[in-house]
Design a protein around this motif. Structure first.
Motif, PDB file in Angstrom:
ATOM      1  N   ARG A  78      37.862  30.233  57.698  1.00  0.00           N
ATOM      2  CA  ARG A  78      36.669  31.234  57.249  1.00  0.00           C
ATOM      3  C   ARG A  78      36.019  30.715  56.276  1.00  0.00           C
ATOM      4  NH1 ARG A  78      40.233  35.549  57.914  1.00  0.00           N
ATOM      5  NH2 ARG A  78      40.837  35.423  55.643  1.00  0.00           N
ATOM      6  N   ARG A  79      36.392  29.903  55.181  1.00  0.00           N
ATOM      7  CA  ARG A  79      35.928  29.297  54.062  1.00  0.00           C
ATOM      8  C   ARG A  79      35.240  28.087  54.175  1.00  0.00           C
ATOM      9  NH1 ARG A  79      41.021  31.075  49.747  1.00  0.00           N
ATOM     10  NH2 ARG A  79      40.986  33.073  50.658  1.00  0.00           N
ATOM     11  N   PHE A  80      35.049  27.520  55.289  1.00  0.00           N
ATOM     12  CA  PHE A  80      34.299  26.425  55.573  1.00  0.00           C
ATOM     13  C   PHE A  80      32.803  26.671  55.375  1.00  0.00           C
ATOM     14  CE2 PHE A  80      38.029  24.451  57.738  1.00  0.00           C
ATOM     15  CZ  PHE A  80      38.047  23.163  56.952  1.00  0.00           C
ATOM     16  N   ARG A  81      32.073  25.968  54.787  1.00  0.00           N
ATOM     17  CA  ARG A  81      30.797  26.431  54.469  1.00  0.00           C
ATOM     18  C   ARG A  81      29.836  25.078  54.987  1.00  0.00           C
ATOM     19  NH1 ARG A  81      32.410  30.421  54.498  1.00  0.00           N
ATOM     20  NH2 ARG A  81      32.404  32.200  52.903  1.00  0.00           N
ATOM     21  N   PRO A  82      28.509  24.994  55.312  1.00  0.00           N
ATOM     22  CA  PRO A  82      27.780  26.242  55.324  1.00  0.00           C
ATOM     23  C   PRO A  82      28.169  27.398  56.452  1.00  0.00           C
ATOM     24  CG  PRO A  82      26.329  24.565  56.182  1.00  0.00           C
ATOM     25  CD  PRO A  82      27.544  23.849  55.947  1.00  0.00           C
ATOM     26  N   THR A  83      28.853  26.880  57.575  1.00  0.00           N
ATOM     27  CA  THR A  83      29.303  27.815  58.752  1.00  0.00           C
ATOM     28  C   THR A  83      30.789  27.672  58.707  1.00  0.00           C
ATOM     29  OG1 THR A  83      27.448  27.063  59.753  1.00  0.00           O
ATOM     30  CG2 THR A  83      29.106  28.255  61.002  1.00  0.00           C
ATOM     31  N   PRO A  84      31.458  28.994  59.004  1.00  0.00           N
ATOM     32  CA  PRO A  84      32.895  29.140  58.924  1.00  0.00           C
ATOM     33  C   PRO A  84      33.359  28.327  60.225  1.00  0.00           C
ATOM     34  CG  PRO A  84      31.830  31.216  58.498  1.00  0.00           C
ATOM     35  CD  PRO A  84      30.962  30.363  58.807  1.00  0.00           C
ATOM     36  N   ALA A  85      34.548  27.620  60.268  1.00  0.00           N
ATOM     37  CA  ALA A  85      35.003  27.297  61.290  1.00  0.00           C
ATOM     38  C   ALA A  85      35.476  28.298  62.162  1.00  0.00           C
ATOM     39  CB  ALA A  85      36.268  26.172  61.074  1.00  0.00           C
ATOM     40  N   GLN A  86      35.591  27.976  63.628  1.00  0.00           N
ATOM     41  CA  GLN A  86      35.933  28.509  64.683  1.00  0.00           C
ATOM     42  C   GLN A  86      37.363  28.088  65.058  1.00  0.00           C
ATOM     43  OE1 GLN A  86      34.803  31.328  66.282  1.00  0.00           O
ATOM     44  NE2 GLN A  86      33.171  30.818  65.115  1.00  0.00           N
TER      45      GLN A  86
ATOM     46  N   TYR B 214      44.326  17.726  75.261  1.00  0.00           N
ATOM     47  CA  TYR B 214      43.704  17.821  73.874  1.00  0.00           C
ATOM     48  C   TYR B 214      42.317  18.272  74.013  1.00  0.00           C
ATOM     49  CZ  TYR B 214      48.099  15.122  72.984  1.00  0.00           C
ATOM     50  OH  TYR B 214      49.624  14.734  72.920  1.00  0.00           O
ATOM     51  N   ARG B 215      42.110  19.332  73.053  1.00  0.00           N
ATOM     52  CA  ARG B 215      40.660  19.815  72.777  1.00  0.00           C
ATOM     53  C   ARG B 215      39.811  18.952  71.568  1.00  0.00           C
ATOM     54  NH1 ARG B 215      43.256  24.512  72.784  1.00  0.00           N
ATOM     55  NH2 ARG B 215      42.394  25.032  70.565  1.00  0.00           N
ATOM     56  N   PRO B 216      38.574  18.837  71.981  1.00  0.00           N
ATOM     57  CA  PRO B 216      38.044  18.300  70.587  1.00  0.00           C
ATOM     58  C   PRO B 216      37.726  19.416  69.576  1.00  0.00           C
ATOM     59  CG  PRO B 216      36.878  17.955  72.833  1.00  0.00           C
ATOM     60  CD  PRO B 216      37.636  19.073  73.030  1.00  0.00           C
ATOM     61  N   VAL B 217      37.759  18.747  68.291  1.00  0.00           N
ATOM     62  CA  VAL B 217      37.630  19.449  67.240  1.00  0.00           C
ATOM     63  C   VAL B 217      36.744  19.382  66.249  1.00  0.00           C
ATOM     64  CG1 VAL B 217      40.432  20.197  67.232  1.00  0.00           C
ATOM     65  CG2 VAL B 217      39.380  18.148  65.865  1.00  0.00           C
ATOM     66  N   SER B 218      36.339  20.165  65.190  1.00  0.00           N
ATOM     67  CA  SER B 218      35.215  19.881  64.280  1.00  0.00           C
ATOM     68  C   SER B 218      35.736  19.740  62.998  1.00  0.00           C
ATOM     69  CB  SER B 218      34.400  20.943  64.524  1.00  0.00           C
ATOM     70  OG  SER B 218      34.376  22.206  64.208  1.00  0.00           O
ATOM     71  N   HIS B 219      37.019  20.463  62.601  1.00  0.00           N
ATOM     72  CA  HIS B 219      37.486  20.622  61.422  1.00  0.00           C
ATOM     73  C   HIS B 219      38.957  20.456  61.008  1.00  0.00           C
ATOM     74  CE1 HIS B 219      33.775  22.929  61.389  1.00  0.00           C
ATOM     75  NE2 HIS B 219      33.707  23.102  60.027  1.00  0.00           N
TER      76      HIS B 219
ATOM     77  N   MET C 160      37.378  19.163  55.888  1.00  0.00           N
ATOM     78  CA  MET C 160      38.976  19.268  55.663  1.00  0.00           C
ATOM     79  C   MET C 160      39.304  20.152  54.604  1.00  0.00           C
ATOM     80  SD  MET C 160      40.143  15.278  55.715  1.00  0.00           S
ATOM     81  CE  MET C 160      38.870  14.742  54.773  1.00  0.00           C
ATOM     82  N   ALA C 161      40.401  21.061  54.965  1.00  0.00           N
ATOM     83  CA  ALA C 161      40.996  21.774  53.911  1.00  0.00           C
ATOM     84  C   ALA C 161      42.328  21.670  53.678  1.00  0.00           C
ATOM     85  CB  ALA C 161      40.574  23.264  54.249  1.00  0.00           C
ATOM     86  N   ILE C 162      42.993  22.177  52.887  1.00  0.00           N
ATOM     87  CA  ILE C 162      44.388  22.233  52.446  1.00  0.00           C
ATOM     88  C   ILE C 162      45.085  23.518  52.734  1.00  0.00           C
ATOM     89  CG2 ILE C 162      46.382  21.998  51.121  1.00  0.00           C
ATOM     90  CD1 ILE C 162      44.902  19.228  50.036  1.00  0.00           C
ATOM     91  N   ALA C 163      46.080  24.185  53.278  1.00  0.00           N
ATOM     92  CA  ALA C 163      46.459  25.432  53.318  1.00  0.00           C
ATOM     93  C   ALA C 163      47.987  25.326  53.079  1.00  0.00           C
ATOM     94  CB  ALA C 163      46.225  25.816  55.108  1.00  0.00           C
ATOM     95  N   THR C 164      48.281  25.718  51.971  1.00  0.00           N
ATOM     96  CA  THR C 164      49.638  25.552  51.517  1.00  0.00           C
ATOM     97  C   THR C 164      50.134  26.765  50.850  1.00  0.00           C
ATOM     98  OG1 THR C 164      50.749  24.417  49.512  1.00  0.00           O
ATOM     99  CG2 THR C 164      48.627  24.727  49.091  1.00  0.00           C
TER     100      THR C 164
END
Length: 235
Positions: free
Chosen positions: A166-174, A6-11, A111-115
């Motif tokens: 891409r829509r995370f701000r201020p920096t898009p998530a990888q 498992y890799r560490p995540v930021s988003h 966090m975001a939702i993708a639906t």
């Protein structure tokens, strides 16, 4: 996948239907009511499983083709909408959803939702929990693929997850820094195609056949954030 992989995540990116809200049951009930009006008394479990996670209109076309009911996709949508709007007023959050989202929000994890929802259907499905799903409260943004020009292809393509990153701000998530939560095989395939780790919480009504999820859990209550470098639960 081994715990060590498992890799560490930021988003974090969540699916909606069947993952955060128990709407798949409501959809199935509404479709069964509609089919019965046309003399089809069995909305089979096999057909339900087949359309799970499909883009809405594609799934409806499969149901029409399989059952032979004499209506178009658009007619089906209008008739079903009248039924499920009433049923959705009583929809419940999935077990562990509120606990996990509030925990991540408290620790300032974006966090975001993708639906696959439209804006209109999203409003109907989340009306009971309007504050919980309000953009800027728990979630940074919500991508609704049916009404989003940047999402050209539905799940299992990666478009919606890449747009969400891409829509995370201020920096898009990888992509490799995103963790997706999904309930359907199509959703898992799309998240993995986007280069993201994906925790699957499959619908318990059917056996889980998914092979490429990063992790498979019975409910969100079983999730351990620390495996992905996220703050552990306090309880």
């Amino acid at each position: 996948m081994s715990q060590n992989n498992y890799r560490p995540v930021s988003h974090v990116i969540f699916d909606l239907d069947g993952l955060l809200i128990n709407s798949e049951i409501v959809f199935a009930k509404s479709i069964a009511i509609l089919l019965k009006r046309y003399g089809v008394n069995d909305y089979s479990r096999e057909l339900q499983e087949r359309v799970l996670g499909m883009e809405v209109e594609k799934g409806i076309q499969v149901i029409i083709d399989e059952t032979g009911i004499p209506i178009t996709v658009q007619e089906f949508r209008l008739l079903e909408k009248d039924i499920y709007e009433d049923e959705m007023r009583r929809v419940e959050l999935m077990p562990g959803a509120e606990r996990l989202v509030k925990h991540l929000h408290r620790h300032r994890i974006p966090m975001a939702i993708a639906t696959g929802s439209t804006v209109m259907s999203f409003e109907i499905k989340t009306a009971r929990y309007r504050d919980f799903f309000r953009v800027g409260h728990n979630f940074h943004h919500i991508v609704m693929s049916r009404d989003d020009p940047e999402v050209e292809r539905p799940k299992p393509h990666p478009d919606i997850y890449l747009a969400a990153a891409r829509r995370f701000r201020p920096t898009p998530a990888q992509p490799d820094g995103c963790l997706v939560f999904e309930d359907s095989g199509l959703g898992v395939d799309g998240a993995r195609a986007a280069g993201m780790q994906c925790v699957m919480v499959p619908d318990s009504r059917w056996p889980c056949r998914q092979q490429n999820a990063t992790q498979i859990l019975a409910t969100l209550l079983d999730f351990r954030p620390e495996l992905y470098g996220l703050p552990p639960f306090d309880d």
